[in-house]
Design an enzyme around this catalytic site. Structure first.
Site, PDB file in Angstrom:
ATOM      1  N   HIS A 170       0.838  -1.199   0.000  1.00  0.00           N
ATOM      2  CA  HIS A 170       0.000   0.000   0.000  1.00  0.00           C
ATOM      3  C   HIS A 170       0.878   1.257   0.000  1.00  0.00           C
ATOM      4  O   HIS A 170       0.446   2.319  -0.428  1.00  0.00           O
ATOM      5  CB  HIS A 170      -0.919   0.026   1.223  1.00  0.00           C
ATOM      6  CG  HIS A 170      -1.929  -1.074   1.229  1.00  0.00           C
ATOM      7  ND1 HIS A 170      -1.703  -2.271   1.858  1.00  0.00           N
ATOM      8  CD2 HIS A 170      -3.148  -1.153   0.658  1.00  0.00           C
ATOM      9  CE1 HIS A 170      -2.755  -3.049   1.698  1.00  0.00           C
ATOM     10  NE2 HIS A 170      -3.650  -2.395   0.959  1.00  0.00           N
ATOM     11  N   ASP A 226      -4.598  -5.686  -8.221  1.00  0.00           N
ATOM     12  CA  ASP A 226      -4.819  -5.074  -6.915  1.00  0.00           C
ATOM     13  C   ASP A 226      -5.050  -3.584  -7.190  1.00  0.00           C
ATOM     14  O   ASP A 226      -4.926  -3.114  -8.327  1.00  0.00           O
ATOM     15  CB  ASP A 226      -3.618  -5.323  -6.006  1.00  0.00           C
ATOM     16  CG  ASP A 226      -3.990  -5.287  -4.523  1.00  0.00           C
ATOM     17  OD1 ASP A 226      -5.050  -4.726  -4.175  1.00  0.00           O
ATOM     18  OD2 ASP A 226      -3.212  -5.800  -3.709  1.00  0.00           O
TER      19      ASP A 226
END
Length: 188
Positions: free
Chosen positions: A72, A144
Site C-alpha cells: 500500500h 490489486d
C-alpha cells in the site's frame, strides 16, 4: 450471508503463505505459515463461497507472504529463486485453480526470478506466461488497487500496462477522476 444482500463476488481468500513474520501487511489475513495449511483452508473457503453462488478471488498472485514492505506504501521485492516460489508461494494458487476459483488478484510485488524490475501486476511473464500458460488459469484476473504506493506509475500508464500484462479487471478504489483517466487511456 452474502447472497442475501445481493453480493456475488468476494475478494477472498488470501492465499499468501505468511512465511515472513516481519511482513507488515499480510499477517492474520493469511491462513498460515505453510502452503498445506493455506491450501486446505483457502480451498474450503473457495468451495463454500462458490457453493453459495458467490464468486471467490484468490489473492495476491504469485504471493505476498514473504515481503517486508507494505505494498500500500512501497514496492516490495521477493528475491527467492524460482524453485522456492514453486515450492512455497505457488502451491496455494495451484490448489485454488484446481478447485475452480473464479478469479485471482495480482500482487504489486517484484519477483526477479520471474521478471526483474517489473511488479507482477504489470508482468506478462507472471500474468500471461506463468498464470495462464503454465498454470492453466482461465478465470478473471483482477489487479490489486492501482492507487497503491507500490504502483509508482501514473494511473493511465498503470491501467494500460496491467491490461497488457494480462489483467482483465482493474481496481481503482478511491478516485473517480483516476477511474475516468484510466478508462480514457484504455480507450485511446
Amino acid at each position: 450471508d452474502l447472497p442475501a444482500v445481493t453480493f456475488n463476488l468476494d475478494l477472498a481468500p488470501v492465499m499468501d503463505v505468511y512465511s515472513n513474520p516481519e511482513n507488515p501487511v499480510i499477517g492474520d489475513r493469511s491462513f498460515g505459515r505453510d502452503p498445506r495449511t493455506v491450501m486446505r483452508h483457502g480451498v474450503s473457503l473457495i468451495r463454500g463461497l462458490q457453493g453459495a453462488n458467490v464468486l471467490a478471488c484468490a489473492k495476491h498472485f504469485p504471493g505476498h507472504g514473504d515481503t517486508s514492505l507494505d505494498s500500500h506504501l512501497a514496492l516490495p521485492v521477493v528475491e527467492h529463486a524460482r524453485e522456492r516460489l514453486i515450492a512455497i508461494e505457488l502451491p496455494p494458487f495451484r490448489a485454488a485453480i484446481g478447485a475452480g476459483v473464479a478469479s485471482l488478484m495480482s500482487a504489486h510485488v517484484v519477483y526477479p526470478a520471474l521478471e526483474p524490475d517489473v511488479p507482477a501486476t504489470f508482468s506478462r511473464a507472471v500474468c500471461a506466461s506463468l498464470l495462464r500458460a503454465e498454470m492453466g488459469f482461465e478465470g478473471v484476473l483482477f489487479s490489486d488497487d492501482l492507487e497503491m504506493g507500490a504502483v509508482g506509475l501514473e494511473i493511465e500508464e498503470a491501467a494500460v500496462e496491467a491490461i497488457w500484462a494480462g489483467c482483465d479487471a482493474l481496481l481503482i478504489c478511491k478516485s473517480e477522476d483516476k477511474q475516468d483517466r484510466a478508462l480514457a487511456a484504455l480507450v485511446a
